[in-house]
Design a protein around this motif. Sequence first.
Motif, PDB file in Angstrom:
ATOM      1  N   THR A   1      -9.333   9.416   8.669  1.00  0.00           N
ATOM      2  CA  THR A   1      -8.806   8.183   9.243  1.00  0.00           C
ATOM      3  C   THR A   1      -9.931   7.452   9.981  1.00  0.00           C
ATOM      4  O   THR A   1     -10.944   8.063  10.329  1.00  0.00           O
ATOM      5  CB  THR A   1      -7.655   8.498  10.217  1.00  0.00           C
TER       6      THR A   1
ATOM      7  N   TYR B   1      -0.295   3.967  12.202  1.00  0.00           N
ATOM      8  CA  TYR B   1      -0.612   4.080  10.783  1.00  0.00           C
ATOM      9  C   TYR B   1      -0.386   5.497  10.272  1.00  0.00           C
ATOM     10  O   TYR B   1      -0.638   6.476  10.980  1.00  0.00           O
ATOM     11  CB  TYR B   1      -2.078   3.716  10.526  1.00  0.00           C
TER      12      TYR B   1
ATOM     13  N   VAL C   1      -1.938   3.102   2.699  1.00  0.00           N
ATOM     14  CA  VAL C   1      -1.787   2.794   4.119  1.00  0.00           C
ATOM     15  C   VAL C   1      -0.345   2.371   4.396  1.00  0.00           C
ATOM     16  O   VAL C   1       0.169   1.447   3.762  1.00  0.00           O
ATOM     17  CB  VAL C   1      -2.749   1.670   4.553  1.00  0.00           C
TER      18      VAL C   1
ATOM     19  N   TYR D   1      -1.896   7.282   6.905  1.00  0.00           N
ATOM     20  CA  TYR D   1      -2.679   7.268   5.672  1.00  0.00           C
ATOM     21  C   TYR D   1      -2.149   8.392   4.791  1.00  0.00           C
ATOM     22  O   TYR D   1      -1.961   9.522   5.260  1.00  0.00           O
ATOM     23  CB  TYR D   1      -4.161   7.509   5.968  1.00  0.00           C
TER      24      TYR D   1
END
Length: 206
Positions: free
Chosen positions: A138, A65, A50, A67
């Motif tokens: 996600t 974010y 992350v 990932y």
Amino acid sequence: MRRLLLQLLAGIVFSSLSGGCAGTPERSDVRDYLEETTGTSITYVTAPAVFVNKQPGLASSGRDYVYLAPLLISSGGERSCWLWLGIWSTVDRQARDEGASPLRLGALQIVADNEPMDLDLQSVDLLPVGVRRIPYATPVPPTQELLVQVTRSQLQRLGRARVLTLTDRQLGGASRVWRSDEHAVAVLRHLADEIGAARSDPGTGR
């Protein structure tokens, strides 16, 4: 309601990241499955790394974010290594401004212990040969999903790093920095260790 859900989700994710920084990061186990229709084996990890970019100017708990997780694809005796990236945000930009553009990554580098590595991004719509689905997701629908092919030596280099960050630059815009914790390195190390016995990178001989 959607904005409240995103804010609550941001708090949960941030708390888990903070907890990981304070102690031993949760292990991301290595697993694999077979694409029966193509005979392709896909090796993956159970929890992606992350990377976070805070957005206090958009919302008090606003965070974007990335990932990131590795894939090892084996078919017909050939192996290839990939990185999957899923981009999402706790901020609904279109709800705030109908004319706003969704969150997208620009030219991207992954920085391993201050050594940058350029990433050649491609849309997840262009899946590698023999792959019908990506085993990652996600928490909310992503604004963008990308794939990057890397060599075995590059993956091992990332797995040996102490600190990983992402930087991206939109065309004509400023650079953004996406920060992670030690769990990000562990995620890449686990799969790098899995393929460490491989003799060479597909098509490279390295």
